[in-house]
Scaffold this motif. Sequence first.
Motif, PDB file in Angstrom:
ATOM      1  N   GLY A  18       0.561  -1.271  -0.014  1.00  0.00           N
ATOM      2  CA  GLY A  18       0.028   0.200  -0.301  1.00  0.00           C
ATOM      3  C   GLY A  18       0.640   1.795   0.385  1.00  0.00           C
ATOM      4  O   GLY A  18       1.857   1.348   0.042  1.00  0.00           O
ATOM      5  N   ASP A  19      -0.063   2.692  -0.003  1.00  0.00           N
ATOM      6  CA  ASP A  19       0.917   3.596  -0.020  1.00  0.00           C
ATOM      7  C   ASP A  19       2.043   3.539   0.808  1.00  0.00           C
ATOM      8  O   ASP A  19       1.228   3.426   2.605  1.00  0.00           O
ATOM      9  N   ASP A  20       2.248   3.553   1.210  1.00  0.00           N
ATOM     10  CA  ASP A  20       4.280   4.222   1.869  1.00  0.00           C
ATOM     11  C   ASP A  20       3.863   5.102   3.536  1.00  0.00           C
ATOM     12  O   ASP A  20       3.959   4.847   4.292  1.00  0.00           O
ATOM     13  N   ASP A  21       2.306   6.129   2.907  1.00  0.00           N
ATOM     14  CA  ASP A  21       2.869   7.721   3.916  1.00  0.00           C
ATOM     15  C   ASP A  21       1.807   6.541   5.286  1.00  0.00           C
ATOM     16  O   ASP A  21       1.125   7.385   6.239  1.00  0.00           O
ATOM     17  N   ALA A  22       0.819   5.908   4.610  1.00  0.00           N
ATOM     18  CA  ALA A  22       0.421   4.946   6.212  1.00  0.00           C
ATOM     19  C   ALA A  22       1.068   3.906   6.415  1.00  0.00           C
ATOM     20  O   ALA A  22      -0.127   3.116   7.461  1.00  0.00           O
ATOM     21  N   ARG A  23       1.793   3.394   6.499  1.00  0.00           N
ATOM     22  CA  ARG A  23       2.874   2.408   6.952  1.00  0.00           C
ATOM     23  C   ARG A  23       3.098   2.583   8.225  1.00  0.00           C
ATOM     24  O   ARG A  23       3.499   4.407   9.050  1.00  0.00           O
ATOM     25  N   PRO A  24       2.207   2.259   9.596  1.00  0.00           N
ATOM     26  CA  PRO A  24       2.396   2.389  10.484  1.00  0.00           C
ATOM     27  C   PRO A  24       3.488   2.550  11.617  1.00  0.00           C
ATOM     28  O   PRO A  24       4.328   1.406  10.931  1.00  0.00           O
ATOM     29  N   LEU A  25       3.856   2.472  12.324  1.00  0.00           N
ATOM     30  CA  LEU A  25       4.567   2.329  13.413  1.00  0.00           C
ATOM     31  C   LEU A  25       4.602   0.504  13.785  1.00  0.00           C
ATOM     32  O   LEU A  25       3.141  -0.300  14.175  1.00  0.00           O
ATOM     33  N   ASP A  26       5.729  -0.395  14.442  1.00  0.00           N
ATOM     34  CA  ASP A  26       5.869  -1.706  14.505  1.00  0.00           C
ATOM     35  C   ASP A  26       5.783  -1.190  16.465  1.00  0.00           C
ATOM     36  O   ASP A  26       5.317  -0.353  16.894  1.00  0.00           O
ATOM     37  N   ALA A  27       5.541  -2.211  16.765  1.00  0.00           N
ATOM     38  CA  ALA A  27       5.684  -2.678  18.482  1.00  0.00           C
ATOM     39  C   ALA A  27       6.833  -2.098  18.926  1.00  0.00           C
ATOM     40  O   ALA A  27       6.436  -1.169  19.834  1.00  0.00           O
ATOM     41  N   VAL A  28       8.014  -2.163  18.417  1.00  0.00           N
ATOM     42  CA  VAL A  28       9.430  -1.499  18.924  1.00  0.00           C
ATOM     43  C   VAL A  28       8.871  -0.074  18.841  1.00  0.00           C
ATOM     44  O   VAL A  28       9.119   0.445  19.601  1.00  0.00           O
ATOM     45  N   GLY A  29       8.627   0.539  17.404  1.00  0.00           N
ATOM     46  CA  GLY A  29       8.507   2.242  17.508  1.00  0.00           C
ATOM     47  C   GLY A  29       7.269   2.412  17.818  1.00  0.00           C
ATOM     48  O   GLY A  29       7.531   3.645  18.860  1.00  0.00           O
ATOM     49  N   HIS A  30       5.828   1.825  18.344  1.00  0.00           N
ATOM     50  CA  HIS A  30       5.578   2.414  19.732  1.00  0.00           C
ATOM     51  C   HIS A  30       6.070   2.795  21.013  1.00  0.00           C
ATOM     52  O   HIS A  30       5.727   2.971  21.925  1.00  0.00           O
ATOM     53  N   ALA A  31       6.847   0.940  20.836  1.00  0.00           N
ATOM     54  CA  ALA A  31       7.755   1.597  22.495  1.00  0.00           C
ATOM     55  C   ALA A  31       8.676   3.077  22.539  1.00  0.00           C
ATOM     56  O   ALA A  31       8.972   3.355  22.975  1.00  0.00           O
ATOM     57  N   GLN A  32       9.390   3.357  20.906  1.00  0.00           N
ATOM     58  CA  GLN A  32      10.252   4.842  20.881  1.00  0.00           C
ATOM     59  C   GLN A  32      10.021   5.675  20.703  1.00  0.00           C
ATOM     60  O   GLN A  32       9.653   6.349  21.905  1.00  0.00           O
ATOM     61  N   ALA A  33       7.978   5.573  20.398  1.00  0.00           N
ATOM     62  CA  ALA A  33       7.273   6.333  20.529  1.00  0.00           C
ATOM     63  C   ALA A  33       7.026   6.779  21.872  1.00  0.00           C
ATOM     64  O   ALA A  33       7.439   8.087  22.676  1.00  0.00           O
ATOM     65  N   GLU A  34       6.806   6.246  22.679  1.00  0.00           N
ATOM     66  CA  GLU A  34       6.431   6.115  24.211  1.00  0.00           C
ATOM     67  C   GLU A  34       7.888   6.657  24.740  1.00  0.00           C
ATOM     68  O   GLU A  34       7.638   7.679  26.017  1.00  0.00           O
ATOM     69  N   ALA A  35       9.387   6.667  24.779  1.00  0.00           N
ATOM     70  CA  ALA A  35      10.792   7.101  25.284  1.00  0.00           C
ATOM     71  C   ALA A  35      10.572   8.417  24.730  1.00  0.00           C
ATOM     72  O   ALA A  35      11.373   8.950  25.391  1.00  0.00           O
ATOM     73  N   ILE A  36      10.073   8.668  23.863  1.00  0.00           N
ATOM     74  CA  ILE A  36      10.129   9.847  23.340  1.00  0.00           C
ATOM     75  C   ILE A  36       9.208  11.092  23.661  1.00  0.00           C
ATOM     76  O   ILE A  36      10.273  11.724  24.670  1.00  0.00           O
ATOM     77  N   ALA A  37       8.281  10.525  24.005  1.00  0.00           N
ATOM     78  CA  ALA A  37       6.922  11.611  24.697  1.00  0.00           C
ATOM     79  C   ALA A  37       7.309  11.381  26.173  1.00  0.00           C
ATOM     80  O   ALA A  37       7.701  12.711  26.985  1.00  0.00           O
ATOM     81  N   SER A  38       8.346  10.193  26.624  1.00  0.00           N
ATOM     82  CA  SER A  38       9.091  10.120  28.470  1.00  0.00           C
ATOM     83  C   SER A  38      10.174  11.651  28.473  1.00  0.00           C
ATOM     84  O   SER A  38      10.028  12.453  29.155  1.00  0.00           O
ATOM     85  N   ALA A  39      10.852  11.844  27.849  1.00  0.00           N
ATOM     86  CA  ALA A  39      11.850  12.162  27.276  1.00  0.00           C
ATOM     87  C   ALA A  39      11.525  13.803  27.211  1.00  0.00           C
ATOM     88  O   ALA A  39      12.418  14.615  27.440  1.00  0.00           O
ATOM     89  N   LEU A  40      10.780  14.089  26.913  1.00  0.00           N
ATOM     90  CA  LEU A  40      10.654  15.474  26.595  1.00  0.00           C
ATOM     91  C   LEU A  40       8.955  16.403  26.486  1.00  0.00           C
ATOM     92  O   LEU A  40       8.412  17.231  26.691  1.00  0.00           O
ATOM     93  N   ALA A  41       8.583  15.250  27.852  1.00  0.00           N
ATOM     94  CA  ALA A  41       7.485  15.636  28.501  1.00  0.00           C
ATOM     95  C   ALA A  41       7.890  16.696  29.336  1.00  0.00           C
ATOM     96  O   ALA A  41       6.569  18.116  29.503  1.00  0.00           O
ATOM     97  N   ALA A  42       8.914  16.994  29.694  1.00  0.00           N
ATOM     98  CA  ALA A  42       8.901  18.437  30.531  1.00  0.00           C
ATOM     99  C   ALA A  42       9.291  19.219  30.451  1.00  0.00           C
ATOM    100  O   ALA A  42       9.681  20.797  30.573  1.00  0.00           O
ATOM    101  N   ALA A  43       9.948  19.853  29.049  1.00  0.00           N
ATOM    102  CA  ALA A  43      10.085  20.666  27.903  1.00  0.00           C
ATOM    103  C   ALA A  43       9.058  21.199  27.952  1.00  0.00           C
ATOM    104  O   ALA A  43       7.986  21.142  27.676  1.00  0.00           O
ATOM    105  N   PRO A  44       9.338  22.598  28.032  1.00  0.00           N
ATOM    106  CA  PRO A  44       8.534  23.936  27.607  1.00  0.00           C
ATOM    107  C   PRO A  44       7.895  23.981  25.906  1.00  0.00           C
ATOM    108  O   PRO A  44       7.619  24.674  25.081  1.00  0.00           O
ATOM    109  N   VAL A  45       6.733  22.659  25.268  1.00  0.00           N
ATOM    110  CA  VAL A  45       6.741  22.671  24.591  1.00  0.00           C
ATOM    111  C   VAL A  45       5.354  23.568  24.032  1.00  0.00           C
ATOM    112  O   VAL A  45       5.023  23.331  24.744  1.00  0.00           O
TER     113      VAL A  45
END
Length: 162
Positions: A18-45
């Motif tokens: 299918g369309d590559d723009d529609a390719r979702p994260l895999d299980a590892v990617g979801h764990a990485q996304a949570e780690a990114i969120a934790s790392a940046l949650a305290a920043a003044p975003v």
Amino acid sequence: MLHLVRHASAGDRHSWRGDDDARPLDAVGHAQAEAIASALAAAPVRRILSSPSVRCTQTIEPLATKLGLDIEISAELAEGADGWRTEALLERLCGEAGDSVLCSHGDVIPEVLWRLSYRGVEVSPTRCKKASIWELHVLDGAVSHGIYRSPRSLGARLEDLI
């Protein structure tokens, strides 16, 4: 500060149907996304911007949810985006108060880093692993230097990053 995030793991591009723009994260990617969120949650975003690709929006959804911010879709961050337009976006964001998070791809981020380096900004080495973050420090309305944060430095469990 501008936090330039490369999207997390989304499996094998060549195995995806299918369309590559529609390719979702895999299980590892979801764990990485949570780690990114934790790392940046305290920043003044104040702003979160993303390539239109699903793998990019999914990478920063946990952060957007934690901070109660909307994800702004930006064609300047899309795979294959024109480097001049991406650079102009960064320049505009440098003039805003607060931090911005930008999620993009493995072709766009090295181009941005090359352009910054060409202007004399210290961004060496120009690595860009999936789920990594480049912290681009802003001084007087321009990027002054960048610091690379590897996926392993973000606090995810080692088995989630392999």
